[in-house]
Design an enzyme around this catalytic site. Sequence first.
Site, mmCIF file in Angstrom:
data_model
loop_
_atom_site.group_PDB
_atom_site.id
_atom_site.type_symbol
_atom_site.label_atom_id
_atom_site.label_comp_id
_atom_site.label_asym_id
_atom_site.label_seq_id
_atom_site.Cartn_x
_atom_site.Cartn_y
_atom_site.Cartn_z
ATOM 1 C CG LEU A 101 -46.977 1.690 29.977
ATOM 2 C CD1 LEU A 101 -46.530 0.477 29.155
ATOM 3 C CD2 LEU A 101 -46.617 2.977 29.263
ATOM 4 C CG ASP A 102 -53.415 4.560 28.663
ATOM 5 O OD1 ASP A 102 -53.455 3.589 27.877
ATOM 6 O OD2 ASP A 102 -53.229 5.727 28.274
ATOM 7 N NE ARG A 103 -59.168 -0.729 31.210
ATOM 8 C CZ ARG A 103 -59.348 -1.643 32.150
ATOM 9 N NH1 ARG A 103 -59.199 -2.925 31.850
ATOM 10 N NH2 ARG A 103 -59.682 -1.282 33.376
#
Length: 236
Positions: A101-103
Amino acid sequence: MRLVKLIANLGYGSRKEVAWMFREGRITDPDGEVLYADDKVEHAHIRIDGEPLDPPTGIVLMMNKPLGVTCSRKDPGRVVYDLLPLRYRQRSPALSTVGRLDRDTSGLLLLTDDGAMLHRIISPRANVTKVYEATLAQDLRGDEQALFASGTMMLESETTPLLPAKLDVFAPRHVRLSITEGRYHQVRRMFAATGNHVDTLQRTALGRLSTDGLQAGAWRQLETNDIAQIFESADS
């Protein structure tokens, strides 16, 4: 496996450091009896400073990933491994995230030291449903449900159409999207292709496994029945 190697592999320290823990009498059985490095003891009967030993290899953890942390080990900022006890970063084999999951995306994230389980979950053949809730910058234009479900939608710079996806609309700018693929930034790119922008994005479930009751930043070990839910249809 010798106890020194077992405990060192769980991240409690180097073999030399663990051997010293034995000499200090810090490793005991549940009754407080001191254990020795050559004892034959079941994993569940080992205590360090009175606390049960961490789970053996083959674990799967579920985390409710908060915003602002990344899934990379090398990122100079905060990473998901910072939310686990320090020794979990030193386990061997190492814990890895199951996908990323990205930031700027929060929600359900799995970590495991079981390579076979990792590949089982992310394999396209597993057809695991990934469920996201999103808020959008603009109102839906009206044809997104049909477009996403068509199986013909193409993303920019790709040559293979997306598999059908299910869009549930809660409000003109609040939606739930269920997909069975994991292409790069797929959810954000799907809405971008319709001229919209995702403001907030949270993964709420994998199959029937959800983050219900798990606070942001918290984690827990999955049991066998939890893992089975990953491979069940989100609609079952």
